[in-house]
Design a protein around this motif. Structure first.
Motif, PDB file in Angstrom:
ATOM      1  N   ARG A  53      25.506  78.914  59.538  1.00  0.00           N
ATOM      2  CA  ARG A  53      26.168  78.012  58.601  1.00  0.00           C
ATOM      3  C   ARG A  53      27.674  78.119  58.693  1.00  0.00           C
ATOM      4  NH1 ARG A  53      27.534  79.004  52.708  1.00  0.00           N
ATOM      5  NH2 ARG A  53      29.459  79.360  53.876  1.00  0.00           N
ATOM      6  N   LYS A  54      28.188  79.342  58.862  1.00  0.00           N
ATOM      7  CA  LYS A  54      29.635  79.510  58.976  1.00  0.00           C
ATOM      8  C   LYS A  54      30.172  78.816  60.218  1.00  0.00           C
ATOM      9  CE  LYS A  54      32.068  81.385  56.696  1.00  0.00           C
ATOM     10  NZ  LYS A  54      32.831  80.888  55.506  1.00  0.00           N
ATOM     11  N   GLY A  55      29.403  78.883  61.317  1.00  0.00           N
ATOM     12  CA  GLY A  55      29.826  78.204  62.529  1.00  0.00           C
ATOM     13  C   GLY A  55      29.852  76.700  62.352  1.00  0.00           C
ATOM     14  N   LEU A  56      28.802  76.158  61.731  1.00  0.00           N
ATOM     15  CA  LEU A  56      28.749  74.720  61.475  1.00  0.00           C
ATOM     16  C   LEU A  56      29.824  74.300  60.465  1.00  0.00           C
ATOM     17  CD1 LEU A  56      24.880  74.181  61.320  1.00  0.00           C
ATOM     18  CD2 LEU A  56      26.448  73.425  63.120  1.00  0.00           C
ATOM     19  N   GLU A  57      30.093  75.177  59.514  1.00  0.00           N
ATOM     20  CA  GLU A  57      31.141  74.903  58.528  1.00  0.00           C
ATOM     21  C   GLU A  57      32.491  74.753  59.220  1.00  0.00           C
ATOM     22  OE1 GLU A  57      33.422  77.720  55.463  1.00  0.00           O
ATOM     23  OE2 GLU A  57      31.321  77.405  54.884  1.00  0.00           O
ATOM     24  N   ALA A  58      32.773  75.641  60.183  1.00  0.00           N
ATOM     25  CA  ALA A  58      34.022  75.548  60.935  1.00  0.00           C
ATOM     26  C   ALA A  58      34.075  74.242  61.731  1.00  0.00           C
ATOM     27  CB  ALA A  58      34.157  76.745  61.872  1.00  0.00           C
ATOM     28  N   TYR A  59      32.943  73.864  62.316  1.00  0.00           N
ATOM     29  CA  TYR A  59      32.873  72.622  63.101  1.00  0.00           C
ATOM     30  C   TYR A  59      33.158  71.400  62.225  1.00  0.00           C
ATOM     31  CZ  TYR A  59      30.584  68.644  65.384  1.00  0.00           C
ATOM     32  OH  TYR A  59      30.302  67.407  65.914  1.00  0.00           O
ATOM     33  N   PHE A  60      32.478  71.308  61.079  1.00  0.00           N
ATOM     34  CA  PHE A  60      32.682  70.163  60.194  1.00  0.00           C
ATOM     35  C   PHE A  60      34.072  70.175  59.555  1.00  0.00           C
ATOM     36  CE2 PHE A  60      28.010  69.685  60.271  1.00  0.00           C
ATOM     37  CZ  PHE A  60      27.937  68.318  60.461  1.00  0.00           C
ATOM     38  N   THR A  61      34.620  71.367  59.320  1.00  0.00           N
ATOM     39  CA  THR A  61      35.978  71.464  58.796  1.00  0.00           C
ATOM     40  C   THR A  61      36.976  70.861  59.777  1.00  0.00           C
ATOM     41  OG1 THR A  61      35.461  73.462  57.513  1.00  0.00           O
ATOM     42  CG2 THR A  61      37.789  73.038  57.992  1.00  0.00           C
ATOM     43  N   CYS A  62      36.808  71.188  61.057  1.00  0.00           N
ATOM     44  CA  CYS A  62      37.683  70.614  62.086  1.00  0.00           C
ATOM     45  C   CYS A  62      37.541  69.099  62.130  1.00  0.00           C
ATOM     46  CB  CYS A  62      37.350  71.209  63.454  1.00  0.00           C
ATOM     47  SG  CYS A  62      37.799  72.945  63.635  1.00  0.00           S
ATOM     48  N   LEU A  63      36.307  68.612  61.998  1.00  0.00           N
ATOM     49  CA  LEU A  63      36.072  67.167  62.046  1.00  0.00           C
ATOM     50  C   LEU A  63      36.757  66.433  60.892  1.00  0.00           C
ATOM     51  CD1 LEU A  63      32.357  66.486  63.122  1.00  0.00           C
ATOM     52  CD2 LEU A  63      34.451  66.079  64.414  1.00  0.00           C
ATOM     53  N   ILE A  64      36.586  66.948  59.672  1.00  0.00           N
ATOM     54  CA  ILE A  64      37.162  66.220  58.539  1.00  0.00           C
ATOM     55  C   ILE A  64      38.683  66.321  58.532  1.00  0.00           C
ATOM     56  CG2 ILE A  64      35.060  66.453  57.156  1.00  0.00           C
ATOM     57  CD1 ILE A  64      36.470  68.547  55.461  1.00  0.00           C
ATOM     58  N   GLU A  65      39.223  67.441  59.008  1.00  0.00           N
ATOM     59  CA  GLU A  65      40.680  67.550  59.097  1.00  0.00           C
ATOM     60  C   GLU A  65      41.227  66.597  60.153  1.00  0.00           C
ATOM     61  OE1 GLU A  65      43.269  69.139  57.785  1.00  0.00           O
ATOM     62  OE2 GLU A  65      42.259  70.243  56.191  1.00  0.00           O
ATOM     63  N   LEU A  66      40.448  66.350  61.194  1.00  0.00           N
ATOM     64  CA  LEU A  66      40.864  65.451  62.265  1.00  0.00           C
ATOM     65  C   LEU A  66      40.717  63.982  61.876  1.00  0.00           C
ATOM     66  CD1 LEU A  66      41.732  65.094  65.270  1.00  0.00           C
ATOM     67  CD2 LEU A  66      39.291  65.146  65.847  1.00  0.00           C
ATOM     68  N   LEU A  67      39.599  63.648  61.195  1.00  0.00           N
ATOM     69  CA  LEU A  67      39.264  62.248  60.946  1.00  0.00           C
ATOM     70  C   LEU A  67      39.606  61.754  59.541  1.00  0.00           C
ATOM     71  CD1 LEU A  67      35.810  62.205  62.793  1.00  0.00           C
ATOM     72  CD2 LEU A  67      38.005  61.344  63.629  1.00  0.00           C
TER      73      LEU A  67
END
Length: 229
Positions: free
Chosen positions: A128-142
């Protein structure tokens, strides 16, 4: 056989990336109707009580009090406007405190909490922490900071069965989120560490002390200004 398994895994990963990016783009414009946490809480509740355990009213950011926006930043993530999703100093401090055996809340930013609330499940794990980092990068980007704050305020748990600032404002103070005062906003922000246990009103001494601290931080922080469109 190994080639088939590899191809299947590759296809699954490709579809995951496509669907996750599409979902983040969709929620850049569309209100988030529900979150995994809302569903889990609903399923945990006995069937006879489910009619009264889910309050969630989406409210545009411009229709929420600027005090609650400032209060959650001062309470949860004072570097929200300047970081790119991760507060490395807060993470480092959390790791040091953890090694010392102190009780901590972690170094999660508002962006990380938004990613977790909207796209993932609440239980902690390395996956979950790994996926959280992934989605965090996505929302900060988009998304921009306004959208992250808007989704955060509309998805975070703010009481037992209370989700989002509009429902929380009506539940705790009997008014719309746009009418929250500085003191009321600080009271709601004060319960965020454990909103199912703490109460904004009547406040315990612990919550009163947290609210006082948040109000001081709001005074130090000054006016909140979003720099991106």
């Amino acid at each position: 056989m190994l080639k088939r398994v590899f191809r299947l895994l590759l296809k699954c990963m490709l579809w995951f990336f496509i669907l996750s990016i599409a979902l983040v783009i969709l929620f850049k414009w569309v209100p988030v109707p529900f979150t995994p946490l809302m569903i889990l809480r609903y399923l945990e509740t006995p069937a006879s009580q489910r009619h009264s355990t889910w309050e969630h009213d989406w409210t545009p950011l411009q229709e929420t009090s600027p005090f609650i926006q400032l209060a959650v930043i001062c309470s949860e993530d004072q570097n929200f406007m300047s970081h790119n999703g991760f507060d490395l100093k807060a993470i480092e401090k959390a790791m040091k405190d953890n090694k010392k055996g102190k009780s901590i809340r972690g170094g999660s930013t508002i962006s990380q909490q938004t990613a977790k609330n909207v796209f993932l499940w609440p239980q902690r794990s390395w996956l979950r922490k790994g996926l959280e980092a992934y989605f965090t990068c996505l929302i900060e980007l988009l998304w921009n900071k306004q959208r992250i704050m808007e989704v955060y305020l509309n998805s975070v748990e703010m009481g037992d069965g209370i989700y989002g600032i509009e429902a929380a404002s009506k539940y705790w103070f009997g008014k719309a989120a746009s009418k929250l005062t500085r003191d009321e906003a600080a009271a709601i922000a004060a319960i965020l560490p454990n909103p199912r246990h703490f109460k904004a009103v009547p406040a315990t001494q612990y919550i009163h002390n947290r609210k006082t601290w948040i109000l001081k931080q709001m005074g130090f922080y000054g006016n909140l200004k979003y720099n991106d469109n």
